[in-house]
Design a protein around this motif. Sequence first.
Motif, PDB file in Angstrom:
ATOM      1  N   HIS A  35      35.516 -16.244 -23.540  1.00 24.18           N
ATOM      2  CA  HIS A  35      34.904 -15.274 -24.440  1.00 24.18           C
ATOM      3  C   HIS A  35      34.411 -15.955 -25.707  1.00 24.18           C
ATOM      4  O   HIS A  35      34.911 -17.003 -26.098  1.00 24.18           O
ATOM      5  N   TRP A  36      33.460 -15.278 -26.316  1.00 26.34           N
ATOM      6  CA  TRP A  36      33.051 -15.617 -27.667  1.00 26.34           C
ATOM      7  C   TRP A  36      33.313 -14.409 -28.558  1.00 26.34           C
ATOM      8  O   TRP A  36      33.049 -13.263 -28.165  1.00 26.34           O
ATOM      9  N   TYR A  37      33.816 -14.694 -29.753  1.00 26.94           N
ATOM     10  CA  TYR A  37      34.047 -13.701 -30.787  1.00 26.94           C
ATOM     11  C   TYR A  37      33.331 -14.165 -32.053  1.00 26.94           C
ATOM     12  O   TYR A  37      32.928 -15.324 -32.166  1.00 26.94           O
ATOM     13  N   ARG A  38      33.217 -13.264 -33.004  1.00 25.71           N
ATOM     14  CA  ARG A  38      32.685 -13.654 -34.304  1.00 25.71           C
ATOM     15  C   ARG A  38      33.347 -12.844 -35.401  1.00 25.71           C
ATOM     16  O   ARG A  38      33.826 -11.736 -35.165  1.00 25.71           O
ATOM     17  N   GLN A  39      33.359 -13.426 -36.581  1.00 24.22           N
ATOM     18  CA  GLN A  39      33.920 -12.756 -37.750  1.00 24.22           C
ATOM     19  C   GLN A  39      33.021 -12.990 -38.942  1.00 24.22           C
ATOM     20  O   GLN A  39      32.862 -14.129 -39.394  1.00 24.22           O
ATOM     21  N   ALA A  40      32.451 -11.902 -39.424  1.00 21.90           N
ATOM     22  CA  ALA A  40      31.598 -11.964 -40.605  1.00 21.90           C
ATOM     23  C   ALA A  40      32.470 -11.802 -41.849  1.00 21.90           C
ATOM     24  O   ALA A  40      33.566 -11.236 -41.775  1.00 21.90           O
ATOM     25  N   PRO A  41      31.996 -12.257 -42.998  1.00 19.68           N
ATOM     26  CA  PRO A  41      32.782 -12.137 -44.232  1.00 19.68           C
ATOM     27  C   PRO A  41      33.174 -10.686 -44.507  1.00 19.68           C
ATOM     28  O   PRO A  41      32.330  -9.793 -44.462  1.00 19.68           O
ATOM     29  N   GLY A  42      34.445 -10.464 -44.761  1.00 20.05           N
ATOM     30  CA  GLY A  42      34.928  -9.131 -45.099  1.00 20.05           C
ATOM     31  C   GLY A  42      35.058  -8.186 -43.920  1.00 20.05           C
ATOM     32  O   GLY A  42      35.358  -7.003 -44.116  1.00 20.05           O
ATOM     33  N   LYS A  43      34.832  -8.699 -42.705  1.00 22.24           N
ATOM     34  CA  LYS A  43      34.912  -7.841 -41.512  1.00 22.24           C
ATOM     35  C   LYS A  43      35.952  -8.367 -40.533  1.00 22.24           C
ATOM     36  O   LYS A  43      36.357  -9.529 -40.596  1.00 22.24           O
ATOM     37  N   GLN A  44      36.355  -7.511 -39.631  1.00 22.07           N
ATOM     38  CA  GLN A  44      37.298  -7.919 -38.601  1.00 22.07           C
ATOM     39  C   GLN A  44      36.585  -8.747 -37.529  1.00 22.07           C
ATOM     40  O   GLN A  44      35.363  -8.626 -37.334  1.00 22.07           O
ATOM     41  N   ARG A  45      37.365  -9.571 -36.866  1.00 21.38           N
ATOM     42  CA  ARG A  45      36.812 -10.348 -35.764  1.00 21.38           C
ATOM     43  C   ARG A  45      36.399  -9.389 -34.648  1.00 21.38           C
ATOM     44  O   ARG A  45      37.125  -8.461 -34.294  1.00 21.38           O
ATOM     45  N   GLU A  46      35.218  -9.636 -34.076  1.00 23.65           N
ATOM     46  CA  GLU A  46      34.730  -8.774 -33.020  1.00 23.65           C
ATOM     47  C   GLU A  46      34.360  -9.593 -31.798  1.00 23.65           C
ATOM     48  O   GLU A  46      33.885 -10.726 -31.899  1.00 23.65           O
ATOM     49  N   TRP A  47      34.550  -8.988 -30.655  1.00 20.38           N
ATOM     50  CA  TRP A  47      34.196  -9.612 -29.384  1.00 20.38           C
ATOM     51  C   TRP A  47      32.679  -9.588 -29.234  1.00 20.38           C
ATOM     52  O   TRP A  47      32.020  -8.582 -29.530  1.00 20.38           O
ATOM     53  N   VAL A  48      32.131 -10.678 -28.703  1.00 18.10           N
ATOM     54  CA  VAL A  48      30.682 -10.809 -28.565  1.00 18.10           C
ATOM     55  C   VAL A  48      30.270 -10.872 -27.099  1.00 18.10           C
ATOM     56  O   VAL A  48      29.338 -10.182 -26.679  1.00 18.10           O
ATOM     57  N   ALA A  49      30.935 -11.732 -26.322  1.00 23.26           N
ATOM     58  CA  ALA A  49      30.517 -11.948 -24.943  1.00 23.26           C
ATOM     59  C   ALA A  49      31.695 -12.464 -24.127  1.00 23.26           C
ATOM     60  O   ALA A  49      32.587 -13.116 -24.675  1.00 23.26           O
ATOM     61  N   GLY A  50      31.676 -12.171 -22.829  1.00 23.32           N
ATOM     62  CA  GLY A  50      32.735 -12.627 -21.940  1.00 23.32           C
ATOM     63  C   GLY A  50      32.187 -13.067 -20.600  1.00 23.32           C
ATOM     64  O   GLY A  50      31.131 -12.590 -20.155  1.00 23.32           O
ATOM     65  N   LEU A  51      32.896 -13.983 -19.975  1.00 24.46           N
ATOM     66  CA  LEU A  51      32.507 -14.530 -18.676  1.00 24.46           C
ATOM     67  C   LEU A  51      33.773 -14.679 -17.850  1.00 24.46           C
ATOM     68  O   LEU A  51      34.719 -15.330 -18.278  1.00 24.46           O
ATOM     69  N   THR A  52      33.783 -14.038 -16.660  1.00 26.98           N
ATOM     70  CA  THR A  52      34.966 -14.137 -15.822  1.00 26.98           C
ATOM     71  C   THR A  52      34.853 -15.343 -14.891  1.00 26.98           C
ATOM     72  O   THR A  52      33.783 -15.949 -14.750  1.00 26.98           O
TER      73      THR A  52
END
Length: 114
Positions: A35-52
């Motif tokens: 998976h890839w996640y991202r976290q912007a300043p002042g925000k919670q980490r969010e899921w972006v993409a996944g590969l099984t």
Amino acid sequence: QVQLVESGGGLVQAGGSLRLSCTASRSISSFNSMHWYRQAPGKQREWVAGLTSRGTTNYADSVKGRFAISRDNAKNTVYLQMNNLIPEDTAVYYCRMSGWSDYWGQGTQVTVSS
């Protein structure tokens, strides 16, 4: 223990592209998902993409049609191709690989200027 190292981040103008890499310290063929996640300043980490492990991909609505996740088992690497970037994509991007345990990378900064 598995170490994950992300690379490929940087500064890009809106509309541009970047390809992030996440390289593992051992074979990735045994992981159930990546998976890839991202976290912007002042925000919670969010899921972006996944590969099984079967090759199924999934994307957050905000990146669908612009980002693509893929892997190269021979290089122990997972990629995130990011096209048509917008300023809202600015964040630290993290990869995660899941198997018997979860492993996270240290993150790579992506900054999209308007």
